[in-house]
Design an enzyme around this catalytic site. Structure first.
Site, PDB file in Angstrom:
ATOM      1  N   LEU A 160       0.857  -1.182   0.000  1.00  0.00           N
ATOM      2  CA  LEU A 160       0.000   0.000   0.000  1.00  0.00           C
ATOM      3  C   LEU A 160       0.892   1.229   0.000  1.00  0.00           C
ATOM      4  CD1 LEU A 160      -2.719  -0.921   2.672  1.00  0.00           C
ATOM      5  CD2 LEU A 160      -3.157  -0.479   0.252  1.00  0.00           C
ATOM      6  N   ASP A 161       0.544   2.242  -0.792  1.00  0.00           N
ATOM      7  CA  ASP A 161       1.307   3.483  -0.809  1.00  0.00           C
ATOM      8  C   ASP A 161       1.243   4.171   0.547  1.00  0.00           C
ATOM      9  OD1 ASP A 161       2.075   3.165  -3.376  1.00  0.00           O
ATOM     10  OD2 ASP A 161       0.780   4.697  -4.240  1.00  0.00           O
ATOM     11  N   PRO A 162       2.190   5.067   0.837  1.00  0.00           N
ATOM     12  CA  PRO A 162       2.152   5.810   2.111  1.00  0.00           C
ATOM     13  C   PRO A 162       0.832   6.523   2.347  1.00  0.00           C
ATOM     14  CG  PRO A 162       4.279   6.105   1.075  1.00  0.00           C
ATOM     15  CD  PRO A 162       3.431   5.345   0.080  1.00  0.00           C
ATOM     16  N   ALA A 180      -2.108   5.543   1.506  1.00  0.00           N
ATOM     17  CA  ALA A 180      -3.188   4.585   1.763  1.00  0.00           C
ATOM     18  C   ALA A 180      -3.100   3.962   3.152  1.00  0.00           C
ATOM     19  CB  ALA A 180      -3.160   3.486   0.705  1.00  0.00           C
TER      20      ALA A 180
END
Length: 433
Positions: free
Chosen positions: A77-79, A81
């Site tokens: 997951l991206d930062p 998210a």
């Protein structure tokens, strides 16, 4: 030997940190714990039992590294998210590929009126566009095309490889991708508008930093921000400017009137009256005599060039509307691309302002996911929760004895299928895949 626990569990990733940082944080709690002491002891015993030949084959730098609890994730997951992050422990890492091919559920917020190079609020602005016409009804109507099967183009900031290079590497360097980014078939089980947020009534906002130079030019081409009409309009402006320049040159060559530069009146060149929604005429006064005022043609109303920010409300809230959307999607789906495509579908621009992965496979927020804050509460809090989740996993999934991974662990019979391994390569470093 004491009971060894390993397998798969899920943790609730907070915003602002990477998935890799979550693994490091979890390891820092697991390594000194009593729960994983038997696992670490087994690994030490296996290492000490190696022959000299086996030790020599191992890379020297690796042999000097302390043994840690082996942990991996099943889809990053991206930062920006938050939500379900699948973690495999020990032999459980062999089961992680299957989570890249399962369905996932998300809740996202799409903010209209602007686009960034990353398709989300973490990137830099590359364009703004009118949003006053975007309504709840228009969004609900547009969402219909994103249900079932449809083709989706991955974002430029993704880990997909093109000619041996990640797409995000091209983007960061401001270079154009050498080939067209191919669309991919997606399957969406659920796509619904959960909440409509009027402009000025929410906490989401466009990023303030704007992209520059090559990055902006690359984004306008790769992100398909210009349609055919806009490209033709710009071409017509270039032709018009060339004709005007030629006309001025003829006037100078043919009109030797004897009027000196000092006595000639100041000339102002005016551009055609701008259409509604355009920026004001740019005025530039030159240093030399006579002082002449130049004006640049005003762009058409739909041009993606970044315009002056609209007047914000008294509460300093973003004036553009936003939509909270819930979805259940197939593997490889990019929520950021959905935000970008939805903005275009309603005649504006859109970016992802918020993202929560609410479910992945059998793990769902509020049901069987460890809260990240439990780690800070100490082993007495997280130990029984993690132990139960791992034991439940071991009880529900067949484990093959005697088949070891490099760490000496056991693994599931069907966990490392070639198709699943291929999915890892396709979706690695994907925030939503």
């Amino acid at each position: 030997m004491a009971n060894i626990v390993e397998g798969v569990f899920a943790i609730h990733k907070p915003p602002g940190i990477t998935s890799a940082q979550v693994i490091r944080d979890v390891q820092s709690h697991f390594n000194p714990s009593s729960l994983f002491a038997p696992w670490l002891q087994r690994e030490h015993d296996i290492k000490n039992a190696e022959s000299n030949n086996q030790r020599n084959k191992r890379k020297s730098w690796k042999s000097k590294q302390p043994i840690q609890v082996k942990i991996g994730h099943g889809g990053t997951l991206d930062p920006l998210a938050t939500g379900v992050l699948i973690l495999g422990v020990g032999s459980g890492t062999k089961a992680l590929p299957q989570f890249l091919t399962c369905t996932k559920s998300y809740e996202t917020v799409v903010l209209f009126g602007a686009a960034t190079d990353t398709y989300d609020t973490e990137g830099k602005l590359v364009a703004r566009k009118e949003y006053e016409h975007v309504t709840k009804e228009k969004v609900e109507e547009a969402l219909v095309k994103f249900r079932g099967e449809f083709m989706q183009r991955p974002p430029i900031f993704s880990a997909i490889r093109v000619q041996g290079k990640h797409l995000y590497e091209y983007a960061r360097e401001g270079k154009e991708v050498p080939v067209e980014i191919q669309e991919r078939k997606m399957n969406v089980e659920k796509m619904e508008l959960a909440e409509w947020l009027e402009g000025g009534s929410h906490e989401f906002a466009w990023p303030e930093q704007e992209a520059e130079g090559a990055v902006k030019n690359m984004a306008e081409k790769v992100l398909h921000l210009k349609d055919e009409t806009e490209v033709k309009s710009e071409a017509a402006e270039v032709v018009g400017e060339a004709e005007e320049s030629a006309k001025r040159k003829r006037e100078v060559d043919e009109g030797e009137s004897g009027v000196t530069a000092e006595s000639s009146p100041k000339r102002i060149k005016s551009s055609p009256a701008p259409e509604s929604g355009t920026t004001a005429i740019k005025v530039e006064v030159t240093e030399s005599s006579p002082k002449r005022i130049k004006s640049s043609p005003a762009p058409v109303s739909d041009a993606p060039a970044i315009k002056a920010k609209p007047t914000e409300t008294s509460s300093n809230a973003c004036p553009a509307p936003a939509a909270r959307i819930r979805m259940t999607v197939s593997s490889g789906f990019y929520v950021r691309s959905l935000a970008h495509d939805l903005g275009a579908a309603v005649g504006s621009l859109g970016l992802m302002a918020h993202l929560v992965r609410t479910r992945q496979g059998e793990f769902e927020l509020g049901k069987n996911v460890l809260e990240y804050s439990d780690l800070a509460e100490g082993e007495k809090v997280w130990d029984p929760k993690v132990k139960k989740m791992l034991q439940d996993w071991q009880g529900e999934h067949e484990v093959v004895e005697g088949s070891r991974d490099r760490g000496g662990g056991r693994h599931e019979r069907s966990a490392a299928k070639p198709a699943a391994r291929a999915a890892v390569r396709r979706n690695s470093s994907s925030d939503e895949g």
